[in-house]
Design an enzyme around this catalytic site. Structure first.
Site, short mmCIF file in Angstrom:
data_model
loop_
_atom_site.label_atom_id
_atom_site.label_comp_id
_atom_site.label_asym_id
_atom_site.label_seq_id
_atom_site.Cartn_x
_atom_site.Cartn_y
_atom_site.Cartn_z
N GLU A 177 -51.22 -8.60 56.86
CA GLU A 177 -50.09 -7.76 57.31
C GLU A 177 -50.41 -7.07 58.64
O GLU A 177 -49.55 -6.94 59.51
CB GLU A 177 -49.77 -6.70 56.25
CG GLU A 177 -49.25 -7.25 54.93
CD GLU A 177 -47.87 -7.88 55.01
OE1 GLU A 177 -47.59 -8.61 55.98
OE2 GLU A 177 -47.08 -7.66 54.08
N GLU A 233 -37.28 -10.01 53.37
CA GLU A 233 -37.84 -10.78 54.49
C GLU A 233 -37.33 -12.23 54.46
O GLU A 233 -36.97 -12.79 55.49
CB GLU A 233 -39.36 -10.74 54.42
CG GLU A 233 -40.01 -11.16 55.72
CD GLU A 233 -41.42 -10.59 55.84
OE1 GLU A 233 -41.58 -9.35 55.77
OE2 GLU A 233 -42.35 -11.39 55.98
N GLU A 235 -54.80 -16.94 61.48
CA GLU A 235 -53.68 -16.36 62.26
C GLU A 235 -53.68 -16.93 63.68
O GLU A 235 -52.62 -17.25 64.21
CB GLU A 235 -53.78 -14.83 62.29
CG GLU A 235 -53.46 -14.15 60.97
CD GLU A 235 -51.97 -14.18 60.59
OE1 GLU A 235 -51.12 -14.47 61.45
OE2 GLU A 235 -51.67 -13.93 59.41
N ASP A 270 -42.89 -19.93 59.76
CA ASP A 270 -43.21 -18.66 59.09
C ASP A 270 -42.36 -18.46 57.84
O ASP A 270 -42.82 -17.86 56.87
CB ASP A 270 -43.07 -17.48 60.06
CG ASP A 270 -44.05 -16.36 59.71
OD1 ASP A 270 -45.21 -16.67 59.37
OD2 ASP A 270 -43.67 -15.18 59.75
C1 LIG Z 1 -48.64 -16.22 59.43
C2 LIG Z 1 -48.17 -14.88 58.98
N1 LIG Z 1 -49.05 -13.87 58.87
C3 LIG Z 1 -48.61 -12.64 58.45
C4 LIG Z 1 -47.32 -12.40 58.14
C5 LIG Z 1 -46.84 -11.05 57.72
N2 LIG Z 1 -46.39 -11.00 56.40
C6 LIG Z 1 -46.44 -13.48 58.25
N3 LIG Z 1 -45.12 -13.36 57.99
N4 LIG Z 1 -46.87 -14.73 58.69
#
Ligand SMILES: Cc1ncc(CN)c(N)n1
Length: 224
Positions: free
Chosen positions: A143, A91, A213, A51
């Site tokens: 999001e 983040e 996702e 991520d």
């Molecule tokens: C795969 C993924 N999807 C959504 C987000 C949220 N910004 C994230 N950090 N990573």
């Protein structure tokens, strides 16, 4: 996600029409295992590293959304998008701190297949032919999947391990929910004024995000 009692817009209608797919993305066995307290920490660490790489690409995606926004005759959404971009800086710092806590070597990570596929999708938004409506709708659903998934991990009855609560609060907080609702209002306003072709493309992008996702969570839990 509820729409706050307001008239249902296009996005809420899609969430209802594609409920099964939305739930597969937001109640995935990986995030449900966090909530249950049964999460495999190796999978969590894999998610963390992957991520971090995703978010670096997400910065560039959001820059492309901002650029499209600035080209609109009414660019009043700019502050919200700019705020989102700024919070990605925090983040990325959070990911680095968390990686150090879990001994994840971010420098040594390569993107796995599902991550690469998702990042390619994000990169496709550099095309100026992709409309602001499609881009902002895509941003909202990306999001929202995280907001809904992680909020569930801190809702009543959760057994989320203490050391994972910070992660869940990052995206599951009421503030992040409000931010997602602002994005949803923008997306609905754009969709209400868009051509039927643009609405169709935005719905396709919405579904593609849900698919990506699900693939991202699958990858985290099984290294596929
Ligand atoms: C795969 C993924 N999807 C959504 C987000 C949220 N910004 C994230 N950090 N990573």
């Amino acid at each position: 996600m509820d729409s706050g009692g307001a008239d249902k817009g296009t996005t809420a209608a899609w969430m209802a029409a594609h409920r099964g797919m939305y739930e597969r993305a937001t109640r995935h066995p990986f995030t449900v295992s966090i909530r249950d307290g049964t999460v495999d920490l190796a999978a969590f660490k894999r998610w963390l590293g992957q991520d971090y790489m995703f978010v670096r690409e997400f910065v560039a995606f959001l820059a492309s959304v901002l650029l499209k926004c600035c080209k609109q005759s009414d660019s009043s959404d700019m502050e919200i998008i700019l705020g989102g971009l700024a919070s990605l800086s925090d983040e990325l710092s959070w990911f680095k701190k968390e990686a150090a806590k879990w001994s994840v070597d971010l420098a040594g990570i390569s993107p796995l297949t599902s991550n690469t596929e998702y990042c390619r999708f994000l990169q496709s938004f550099n095309d100026p032919e992709i409309s602001y409506t499609v881009a902002i709708t895509t941003f909202w659903i990306i999001e929202t999947v995280y907001q809904d998934s992680f909020a569930f991990c801190i809702q009543d009855g959760h057994k989320t391990p203490l050391e994972l609560l910070g992660t869940c609060q990052r995206w599951g907080s009421p503030e992040f929910k409000q931010y997602c609702q602002s994005l949803q209002r923008i997306a609905d306003r754009c969709l209400a004024n868009a051509t039927s072709d643009a609405v169709k493309s935005a719905e396709e992008a919405f579904l593609r995000v849900l698919e990506l996702e699900i693939g991202f969570w699958d990858m985290s839990s099984s290294q596929s």
